[in-house]
Design an enzyme around this catalytic site. Structure first.
Site, PDB file in Angstrom:
ATOM      1  CG  ASP A  87      -0.271  -0.008   2.539  1.00  0.00           C
ATOM      2  OD1 ASP A  87       0.718  -0.752   2.693  1.00  0.00           O
ATOM      3  OD2 ASP A  87      -0.716   0.716   3.453  1.00  0.00           O
ATOM      4  CD  GLU A 107       4.138   0.443   6.873  1.00  0.00           C
ATOM      5  OE1 GLU A 107       4.963   0.761   7.747  1.00  0.00           O
ATOM      6  OE2 GLU A 107       3.699   1.242   6.020  1.00  0.00           O
TER       7      GLU A 107
END
Length: 386
Positions: free
Chosen positions: A75, A137
Site C-alpha cells: 500500500d 502497513e
C-alpha cells in the site's frame, strides 16, 4: 535486458497499480503472484475479511524452518491535495531518479526482490527464501499482523527478516513503536446563542488536545539516558481535529486523530492511563451534567511495537556481509519489523531510497539506490547457494 532494466520495468508496472490504503491491492498482488509463480515459487495469497485486500507469502527453496524473509508492503499513502509535477502513478525519469508514488516507499524494494526471484530459484539450496508482501502497513500494519497470525497457525518459522523500507541502503536495527488512535467526542448540538444548553464537542476535543500537548512536553524528561533515537524521547503528534458545521451551531460531534511513538513501553502506558483518567474524572462528568448520553471513546487504529536492537542479530550480520556496512542505526519512523521480531525472527531494515522522499509529492527513488539493492540481493543469492 539487464536485471536493472527488468527491475525498472517491473517497478513501472507496480507504480501503475494505485494501491492507496483505502483501496484494493488485489490487482498488484495477482501480478506479483504471477511473476513469482513463473519462477517456480510456492505462492500463497491470504485475503482479508473484506476480500478486497490480500497478503502474499511465497517461498523458493526447501520446505524447512529458518528461512530468510524479504518483506515489503504494497500500500501507498494518498496523493490527494499534493502538488505533483507528473502523474504520480506513471513512472517518470529525470537526472537519474525514478519519480512516482511508492517508488521508494516501498515498491522499489518489492520490484528488486521479485526481479531477483529467477536468480534465487537457481541458487537457493538448503535454506528457503520467502517473499512477504502485505496490505495496509500505512494505516497500522494491519496486513503484517494478520500474516504473523497466519504463519503461526501454519507452523511456518522463518528466522531472518529483511524489511526493505527506504533507508538509503543503510542498516537499521531499531525503531520506535507507532501507536495510532482516533478519539471521538459525542456532545449535544444546539444554537450558538445558548452555549450552556448544549455540549460543544469541539471545545472538549480542544481540551483533550491541550492535555496531549502537556503530555508531549512531559515525555521529553523521560528520555532514556542512552537513547539512540532522534529525538530520544517518546513523541506525540496531533494529526487532525475534525468537527463542526457552522459559526452559529454548537457542534455535537468531534474527532481527534493522534499518534505516539514510544521509545519504551512505560511511556505508552503513562499516556493512555493519564488520558483515561482525565476523561473519566474531568471531561465526561462535565459533559454528562448537561446530557447523560455524552461520551468520549478512543478507537485504537493500530498499536505497532518498535523494533528492539538485539545483542545477537543474524539478520544484521547477514546484511553487513552483503553490503559491506559496519554500523547499524536506529530511526524514528515505524515499520513492520517489530511484528516479525515478535514472531522470533532476527530483523533489520535495509532498502533503497530515502525516507525523506516518502509520503511527499514527487516522491522518487534514485536509480543508483535500486542498483545497490539489486547487488545486495544478488550477493544474497550467492550466499544461499553455498
Amino acid at each position: 535486458m539487464t536485471t536493472l532494466a527488468e527491475t525498472k520495468v517491473l517497478l513501472e508496472e507496480l507504480v501503475a497499480f494505485p494501491t492507496v490504503s483505502s483501496d484494493s491491492n488485489m490487482a498488484m498482488i495477482a501480478h506479483l503472484a504471477s511473476r513469482l509463480d513463473g519462477c517456480g515459487a510456492r505462492v500463497e495469497i491470504y485475503l482479508d475479511p473484506s476480500g478486497q485486500k490480500a497478503n502474499l507469502f511465497a517461498t523458493i527453496g526447501p520446505e524447512t524452518d529458518g528461512g530468510i524473509v524479504l518483506s515489503g508492503h504494497t500500500d501507498v499513502v494518498p496523493v490527494a491535495d499534493q502538488d505533483w509535477a507528473t502523474d504520480p502513478f506513471l513512472i517518470s525519469e529525470a537526472d537519474g531518479n525514478l519519480y512516482g508514488r511508492g517508488t521508494c516507499d516501498m515498491k522499489g524494494f518489492i520490484a528488486a526482490a521479485v526481479a531477483m526471484a529467477p536468480r534465487f530459484a537457481e541458487t537457493v539450496r538448503d535454506r528457503p527464501i520467502h517473499f512477504a508482501f502485505t496490505h495496509d502497513e500505512e494505516i497500522g500494519c494491519i496486513g503484517a499482523r494478520a500474516l504473523a497470525q497466519t504463519l503461526g497457525e501454519k507452523g511456518l518459522r522463518p528466522s531472518v527478516a529483511i524489511i526493505g523500507e527506504p533507508t538509503s541502503m543503510r542498516i537499521v536495527e531499531g525503531h520506535k513503536g507507532c501507536y495510532e488512535y482516533s478519539t471521538h467526542f459525542t456532545g449535544l448540538e444546539g444554537h450558538g446563542s445558548a452555549p450552556d444548553r448544549g455540549i460543544n464537542a469541539v471545545e472538549y476535543a480542544a481540551r483533550y488536545v491541550a492535555r496531549l500537548l502537556d503530555l508531549k512536553e512531559a515525555l521529553k524528561a523521560r528520555a532514556p539516558s542512552r537513547s539512540r533515537f532522534d529525538p530520544p524521547w517518546t513523541t506525540i503528534n496531533t494529526g487532525a481535529v475534525i468537527g463542526g458545521h457552522a459559526h452559529n451551531v454548537i457542534p455535537g460531534l468531534a474527532r481527534v486523530d493522534w499518534e505516539m511513538r514510544p521509545v519504551q513501553a512505560g511511556d505508552a502506558e503513562l499516556v493512555k492511563s493519564d488520558l483515561a483518567r482525565f476523561c473519566a474524572e474531568t471531561l465526561i462528568p462535565a459533559m454528562r451534567a448537561v446530557s447523560p448520553d455524552a461520551d468520549i471513546v478512543t478507537e485504537t487504529i493500530g498499536e505497532v511495537d518498535g523494533l528492539v536492537p538485539a545483542d545477537e542479530n543474524e539478520a544484521k550480520e547477514i546484511v553487513m556481509e552483503l553490503t559491506g556496512e559496519t554500523e547499524a542505526d536506529c530511526v524514528a519512523f515505524g515499520t513492520e519489523g517489530g511484528i516479525f521480531q515478535a514472531m522470533g525472527m532476527s530483523v533489520v531494515i535495509c532498502g533503497p531510497g530515502s525516507i525523506a522522499q516518502a509520503h511527499k509529492p514527487d516522491e522518487f527513488l534514485a536509480e543508483a539506490q535500486l542498483s545497490d539493492c539489486l547487488q545486495m540481493l544478488d550477493r544474497l543469492g550467492g550466499r544461499l547457494s553455498q
